[in-house]
Design a protein around this motif. Sequence first.
Motif, PDB file in Angstrom:
ATOM      1  N   THR A  40       0.816  -1.218   0.000  1.00 19.93           N
ATOM      2  CA  THR A  40       0.000   0.000   0.000  1.00 19.93           C
ATOM      3  C   THR A  40       0.847   1.265   0.000  1.00 19.93           C
ATOM      4  OG1 THR A  40      -0.178  -0.205   2.413  1.00 19.93           O
ATOM      5  CG2 THR A  40      -2.009  -1.062   1.095  1.00 19.93           C
ATOM      6  N   ASP A  44      -1.052   3.038  -3.043  1.00 20.78           N
ATOM      7  CA  ASP A  44      -1.969   4.128  -2.678  1.00 20.78           C
ATOM      8  C   ASP A  44      -1.738   5.388  -3.504  1.00 20.78           C
ATOM      9  OD1 ASP A  44      -3.166   2.502  -0.849  1.00 20.78           O
ATOM     10  OD2 ASP A  44      -2.325   3.466   0.936  1.00 20.78           O
ATOM     11  N   PRO A  47      -2.853   5.778  -9.842  1.00 22.74           N
ATOM     12  CA  PRO A  47      -4.226   5.947 -10.327  1.00 22.74           C
ATOM     13  C   PRO A  47      -4.994   4.642 -10.199  1.00 22.74           C
ATOM     14  CG  PRO A  47      -2.671   5.891 -12.157  1.00 22.74           C
ATOM     15  CD  PRO A  47      -1.855   5.974 -10.909  1.00 22.74           C
ATOM     16  N   ARG A  48      -6.308   4.735 -10.103  1.00 18.97           N
ATOM     17  CA  ARG A  48      -7.119   3.535  -9.856  1.00 18.97           C
ATOM     18  C   ARG A  48      -7.139   2.590 -11.047  1.00 18.97           C
ATOM     19  NH1 ARG A  48      -6.315   2.520  -5.233  1.00 18.97           N
ATOM     20  NH2 ARG A  48      -4.521   3.784  -5.861  1.00 18.97           N
ATOM     21  N   ARG A  49      -6.813   3.086 -12.224  1.00 17.92           N
ATOM     22  CA  ARG A  49      -6.615   2.217 -13.387  1.00 17.92           C
ATOM     23  C   ARG A  49      -5.132   2.265 -13.735  1.00 17.92           C
ATOM     24  NH1 ARG A  49     -11.661   4.561 -14.935  1.00 17.92           N
ATOM     25  NH2 ARG A  49     -13.293   2.980 -15.262  1.00 17.92           N
ATOM     26  N   ASP A  50      -4.408   1.255 -13.363  1.00 17.39           N
ATOM     27  CA  ASP A  50      -2.963   1.240 -13.580  1.00 17.39           C
ATOM     28  C   ASP A  50      -2.585  -0.101 -14.202  1.00 17.39           C
ATOM     29  OD1 ASP A  50      -0.025   0.788 -12.881  1.00 17.39           O
ATOM     30  OD2 ASP A  50      -0.291   2.865 -12.224  1.00 17.39           O
ATOM     31  N   GLY A 197      -8.815  -2.128  -4.479  1.00 19.87           N
ATOM     32  CA  GLY A 197      -9.087  -0.714  -4.703  1.00 19.87           C
ATOM     33  C   GLY A 197      -8.794  -0.242  -6.108  1.00 19.87           C
ATOM     34  N   PHE A 198      -8.721  -1.180  -7.068  1.00 15.93           N
ATOM     35  CA  PHE A 198      -8.384  -0.814  -8.441  1.00 15.93           C
ATOM     36  C   PHE A 198      -9.464  -1.276  -9.410  1.00 15.93           C
ATOM     37  CE2 PHE A 198      -4.355  -0.475  -6.328  1.00 15.93           C
ATOM     38  CZ  PHE A 198      -3.717   0.569  -6.990  1.00 15.93           C
ATOM     39  N   GLU A 199      -9.435  -0.667 -10.595  1.00 16.54           N
ATOM     40  CA  GLU A 199     -10.324  -1.044 -11.683  1.00 16.54           C
ATOM     41  C   GLU A 199      -9.485  -1.555 -12.842  1.00 16.54           C
ATOM     42  OE1 GLU A 199     -12.728   2.310 -12.724  1.00 16.54           O
ATOM     43  OE2 GLU A 199     -13.041   2.881 -10.624  1.00 16.54           O
ATOM     44  N   SER A 201      -7.569  -1.883 -16.196  1.00 11.89           N
ATOM     45  CA  SER A 201      -7.011  -0.928 -17.158  1.00 11.89           C
ATOM     46  C   SER A 201      -7.243  -1.480 -18.566  1.00 11.89           C
ATOM     47  CB  SER A 201      -5.515  -0.737 -16.897  1.00 11.89           C
ATOM     48  OG  SER A 201      -4.815  -1.940 -17.211  1.00 11.89           O
TER      49      SER A 201
END
Length: 483
Positions: A40, A44, A47-50, A197-199, A201
């Motif tokens: 983390t 943290d 970006p949430r799409r990495d 915590g990610f979406e 890519s």
Amino acid sequence: MKPTSSLVWLRRDLRVFDHVALHQALQDSAVVHCVFVYDTTILDALPRRDRRVDFIHASIAEVAAELAELGGHLIVRHGDPATEIPALAAELGVGAVYCNHDYEPQALERDATVARTLRDAGRRFLSFKDQVIFEKSEVLSQTGGVFSVFTPYKNAWLKKLDADPSVLAPYHIEPHAARLAPPPSPAPALPTLAELGFEPSNLAELNIPTGMSGAARLFEDFLPRIAQYKDARDFPALKGPSYLSLHFRFGTLSVRHLVRTVRDVMARGAGGEGAPVWLAELIWREFYAMILFHNPHVVGGAFKPAYDAIQWETGPEADELFAAWCEGRTGYPLVDAAMAQLNQTGYMHNRLRMVTACFLIKDLGIDWRRGEAYFALHLNDFDLASNNGGWQWASSSGCDAQPYFRIFNPITQSQKFDASGKFIRRYLPQLKDLSDKEIHAPWLVPRMLPLDYPGPIVMHDEARKLTLERYEMVKKPGPSADQ
């Protein structure tokens, strides 16, 4: 005393074959657990799409599946490794934690913290060389000094390898796999991207191979092309590179296997001029890692401290120039196409990394550290040592860097390395109707420019003069020539 049970901590080594720490733990211990921590302290800030997180997630799934086939399992944690690793070691009651070396300053601090915590609890922390052939001070000059110029380092590196090729020997896992700790019942599922915590890519859309199997496929694809590497590597529209840099970054391949294989190819005379050039690129990687280890001040500062006195452009106008560079709207097609490639895919061809870096530094007068940070955020294969070394090479502030008066001309670079404009047209389709001659400098086209493409934000000849003045403030004047 050897531990009865141990924990192998995977970091930049996401594979189950030819893995030094895993091999050593299996030899030393009756029971071996394996863990990966989604850190983390790093994640943290992303970006949430990495794409890198996507790559790690897919690669970890493959590691877990491979361990399961061998009778073991992978423990996955999400948190700060400085607390997660000691806590897990206590939970499992292991006598030691095994891992492979990481050489970056923050990683060294993290490992020192983990080692202290484990030691205070009566446990050992054991780390091994794995991601390079030679590390730290293993390759020195004849007088025992640290190299700062690449060619003599490369020659010494090759001489050392010739003297002891056993450093390429593989570390086998299968003979000791029965010592892997069996999975609990029921085995916990691996965390999803959403749980981390990610979406997703666009990694899958780009068809980027992941994991150990992806690295193997890429290397198998590259070997028949390696003889052409010396010439093909400079042309972004050609399939010239190995495309393995992302796999080097996360250790889904074994550098020992790669070097051993390429040396065998060369010994058979099948690698042409390309194989030794590609091997030299691997040595560049180790050269920059060595430089970072011995000179941690390069993180944030020039290798040559005198260059920290350069007065870079600042203020709102400089910020706008930087934004234009980041967004690929400088008006120089090769630069803009390269930045589009980076922004859309997370990859940039090596020749274009040099061209875009030189443009930012020596055409726009922007501090190289701003470009370094942008690449660090967007490159799938971001590696601190290589990224820093490349940017300092372009800015002439690094070890064995290009002379400050060597300034890439973005037009001639375009004409030389993308003569037909194939690469430019791929990423700047608004220029597709220009001829092969016109596409390199659209503002010179007599007819109206496409409305959706800007004119040049600076004129290269004028910017070049300013750059020479900027550098000559801190360096004695020398000859100058456009490349």
